[in-house]
Motif scaffolding. Structure first.
Motif, PDB file in Angstrom:
ATOM      1  N   ALA A  22       0.825  -1.201   0.000  1.00 35.89           N
ATOM      2  CA  ALA A  22       0.000   0.000   0.000  1.00 35.89           C
ATOM      3  C   ALA A  22       0.865   1.260   0.000  1.00 35.89           C
ATOM      4  CB  ALA A  22      -0.927  -0.003   1.215  1.00 35.89           C
ATOM      5  N   ARG A  23       1.989   1.198   0.655  1.00 34.48           N
ATOM      6  CA  ARG A  23       2.844   2.385   0.744  1.00 34.48           C
ATOM      7  C   ARG A  23       3.395   2.780  -0.617  1.00 34.48           C
ATOM      8  NH1 ARG A  23       8.289   3.001   4.532  1.00 34.48           N
ATOM      9  NH2 ARG A  23       8.865   5.108   3.824  1.00 34.48           N
ATOM     10  N   PHE A  24       3.816   1.781  -1.416  1.00 30.75           N
ATOM     11  CA  PHE A  24       4.447   2.089  -2.697  1.00 30.75           C
ATOM     12  C   PHE A  24       3.537   1.831  -3.896  1.00 30.75           C
ATOM     13  CE2 PHE A  24       7.993   0.994   0.192  1.00 30.75           C
ATOM     14  CZ  PHE A  24       8.632   2.220   0.191  1.00 30.75           C
ATOM     15  N   GLY A  25       2.346   1.256  -3.673  1.00 27.47           N
ATOM     16  CA  GLY A  25       1.385   1.084  -4.746  1.00 27.47           C
ATOM     17  C   GLY A  25       1.478  -0.208  -5.518  1.00 27.47           C
ATOM     18  N   ASP A  26       2.314  -1.150  -5.118  1.00 32.02           N
ATOM     19  CA  ASP A  26       2.452  -2.403  -5.849  1.00 32.02           C
ATOM     20  C   ASP A  26       1.146  -3.180  -5.844  1.00 32.02           C
ATOM     21  OD1 ASP A  26       5.623  -2.896  -6.318  1.00 32.02           O
ATOM     22  OD2 ASP A  26       5.259  -1.820  -4.432  1.00 32.02           O
ATOM     23  N   ASN A  27       0.628  -3.488  -7.034  1.00 26.31           N
ATOM     24  CA  ASN A  27      -0.576  -4.300  -7.243  1.00 26.31           C
ATOM     25  C   ASN A  27      -1.827  -3.716  -6.605  1.00 26.31           C
ATOM     26  OD1 ASN A  27       0.777  -6.314  -8.743  1.00 26.31           O
ATOM     27  ND2 ASN A  27       1.442  -7.341  -6.854  1.00 26.31           N
ATOM     28  N   VAL A  28      -1.801  -2.429  -6.320  1.00 26.30           N
ATOM     29  CA  VAL A  28      -3.009  -1.776  -5.807  1.00 26.30           C
ATOM     30  C   VAL A  28      -3.863  -1.311  -6.990  1.00 26.30           C
ATOM     31  CG1 VAL A  28      -3.949   0.091  -4.404  1.00 26.30           C
ATOM     32  CG2 VAL A  28      -1.886  -1.094  -3.664  1.00 26.30           C
ATOM     33  N   CYS A  29      -3.328  -0.365  -7.758  1.00 21.96           N
ATOM     34  CA  CYS A  29      -4.034   0.073  -8.963  1.00 21.96           C
ATOM     35  C   CYS A  29      -3.296  -0.347 -10.237  1.00 21.96           C
ATOM     36  CB  CYS A  29      -4.218   1.592  -8.953  1.00 21.96           C
ATOM     37  SG  CYS A  29      -5.312   2.184  -7.644  1.00 21.96           S
TER      38      CYS A  29
END
Length: 636
Positions: A204-211
């Motif tokens: 969540a902090r770096f955005g991996d596989n979130v969007c």
């Protein structure tokens, strides 16, 4: 500007609005252990979908330097942790709701607390959610709170789950760690009834596989979190279920129109379809489906409509219109699971308002079958429920209502308990099934009424309820009042607290729950004696307002007189010939009213007696005057 120019100018605004209207809506919640990154994950979703304004981002950047946990970077969790207490502690306490949208779907997300003491907050967020995102710290794996949240999500009827294995960057994006956690979670929840469980490795902090897909997890070929949220189908069951609509309002603007307004809970409806009033069984056919934008050829779950029928039948607010081929249950008792949400404990037998759909009736939790430990799932006996407790219970209502099991219909199977004095919501419940009374037991109609019995005695039936602390003088006053009435030829009976506990209520102790049951039984006995045409004098401490209000309602307001024997505690103690107060202060008598158990004085009694300033003789005379002539002649 000509018509063509107007149309061209309007198109850039109108088209996006139309597009928003046609998008489906997904409501979901995030939950997990403390510091698993729930708020950061939602902040990342808002940020990456470009729904954070520059001034918001600037404010979060400033707050990050004061409250943040990410060093010099912007702490996206602060987009949601709005309470000052949350920012100082770095945890989520309240339920934070956020709206965001993509080209494919609209979303409402609830960020719910992770702590066990905020179970009620999580239940609030889950009650309207279709999907749950359960976060797990990749470094730690499944913990007790993960299991608790999965259980509560299942209990509250959510059937679609995403396991977000967060902080995957802190375990070097390990495929082995991810697969182990996902496998353990699927094995643990295999009996929870989930229809889909999607595991996603995220940072969540770096955005991996979130969007967007991460190049640092080449071994993962599943969807990103956002891709799954955009694609998952969660509303199919509501539309396919039998038709249900709770009537919110009977729409009668003139003599020529009579419609029934409400939101369709499940199923579909078309003009010409047959519907039945669930409680009465009366049926009719749908004539029109009316909306602000005109009549519809079809309406389905989630739509707010007004339905007109082809013939006049009795339909009121709170009634449920249903498919006659699959009618809901109609009963005045049911088994349910309950989440207690109030600071004050649940007391079985206490009267509450119970709201199911648009119907509100009086009722009570009669039995706690078992309290459920939400960490171990072990069931144990319980006499009462404290804040955030979850239990299996039996509920009795003042009248029958229509409902479905919660597992079949979340809209018609959910209910809330409302405190009758404060109007606060104290519990949320999920109905399991109806409880049927013995079919050979029916209320017997009697030809001789209470009024006829009282007239035979030359008086009006009534219940005179004396309440006050031990030693206040209520029993002495009640005894003198009965003697005076008896001397005048009145037909009376005195129910005294100590005497009743030697017989009818000898099985009860002095816990709050037992006190509630004590007064419930006495209220029923007093009602029966009033039905016999008697003047019933009731002398009980009866410490709780709710039970005295229940007694008034049981008897009937016009035939109930509440007498508050208002004697200060210190005066009561000086009259304590049995030494009960001294023993209570020494700890020898637990749950003693006024010392270790509360007394709630009446707020608006019919008569207040200050025995510290008034003699017992004068007090008794005042009660007799109130009964026989105080503003209303109760004699005939």
């Amino acid at each position: 500007m000509n018509a063509v120019s107007q149309a061209v100018a309007a198109r850039p605004v109108a088209d996006p609005l139309v597009a928003q209207e046609t998008k489906s809506l997904l409501r979901f919640l995030t939950c997990g252990s403390v510091d698993d990154g729930k708020s950061t994950l939602i902040g990342r979703l808002l940020y990456d979908t470009k729904l954070v304004f520059e001034d918001q981002l600037a404010a979060v950047a400033r707050d990050s330097r004061k409250f943040g946990t990410t060093g010099e970077e912007v702490d996206l969790a602060l987009l949601l942790d709005g309470l000052e207490a949350e920012r100082e502690q770095g945890i989520t306490i309240d339920v934070a709701y956020r709206f965001f949208t993509t080209e494919r779907r609209k979303f409402i997300v609830a960020d719910t607390p992770g702590h066990e003491q905020y179970t009620r907050n999580m239940a609030t967020g889950a009650s309207t959610s279709d999907l749950a995102v359960i976060l797990v710290d990749a470094r730690v794996g499944l913990v007790t709170q993960t299991r608790r949240h999965a259980f509560l999500v299942s209990l509250l009827g959510i059937r679609h789950v995403v396991l977000a294995v967060n902080k995957i960057d802190l375990v070097d994006f390990s495929a082995e760690v991810f697969e182990r956690i996902a496998g353990e979670f699927r094995a643990f929840t295999k009996d929870f009834g989930f229809e889909s469980v999607e595991a996603v490795p995220v940072s969540a902090r770096f955005g991996d596989n979130v969007c967007s897909r991460s190049t640092r997890t080449p071994w993962y070929d599943g969807p990103t979190l956002l891709e799954h949220l955009e694609a998952v189908e969660v509303r199919t069951h509501a539309a396919a279920a039998p038709f249900r609509m709770s009537v919110q309002w009977v729409n009668r603007p003139d003599l020529d129109f009579r419609g029934f307004s409400g939101t369709i809970a499940s199923g579909r409806i078309r003009p010409g379809d047959a519907v039945v009033v669930a409680k009465s069984g009366t049926s009719a056919r749908v004539a029109r489906i009316v909306t602000w934008d005109g009549d519809l050829d079809e309406a389905e779950a989630g739509e707010a409509v007004t339905i007109t029928l082809d013939r006049e039948i009795d339909v009121s607010r709170g009634d449920v219109l249903a498919d006659p081929r699959a009618r809901p249950a109609v009963a005045d008792r049911f088994a349910a699971r309950l989440v207690w949400m109030a600071e004050e404990p649940l007391l079985p037998g206490r009267s509450y308002l119970i709201k199911c759909g648009t119907r509100t009736v009086a009722g009570s939790v009669m039995t706690i079958r078992a309290e459920i430990d939400v960490n171990s799932f072990v069931e144990r006996p319980a006499d009462t429920l404290a804040l955030n407790a979850v239990a299996r219970v039996e509920v009795a209502l003042g009248e029958a209502i229509a409902f479905d099991p919660y597992a079949e219909n979340r809209e018609t199977g959910a209910f809330i308990l409302i405190d009758r004095l404060t109007n606060a919501t104290v519990a949320a419940g999920m109905i399991d099934h109806a409880l049927r009374r013995a079919t050979n037991v029916h209320a017997q109609a009697l030809d001789v009424t209470r009024e006829a019995r009282a007239a035979q005695k030359g008086q009006r039936a009534k219940v005179v309820w004396f309440t006050g602390l031990s030693g206040s003088g209520k029993s002495t006053i009640a005894n003198r009042v009965e003697a005076a009435l008896h001397a005048q030829g009145r037909h009376t009976f005195l129910l005294d607290g100590d005497n009743i506990r030697h017989g009818l209520n000898k099985d009860l102790g002095f816990s709050d729950a037992d006190r509630v049951e004590n007064i419930r039984r006495v209220g029923e006995v007093a009602r029966l004696m009033a039905d016999a045409g008697l003047i019933v004098l009731v002398s009980f401490i009866s410490p709780f307002r709710a039970e005295r209000a229940m007694a008034r309602e049981t008897i009937g307001a016009g035939e109930f007189l509440e007498i508050f024997v208002d004697t200060p505690l210190e005066v009561c103690e000086t009259r304590d010939v049995k030494g009960l107060y001294a023993k209570a202060r020494a700890g020898a008598i637990p749950n003693f009213t006024g010392i270790s158990s509360p007394y709630e004085p009446p707020e608006d009694p019919d008569l207040r007696l200050d025995t510290a300033a008034t003699s017992l003789e004068a007090a008794a005379e005042a009660v007799v005057a109130a009964i026989l002539g105080g503003g209303e002649d109760w004699s005939i």
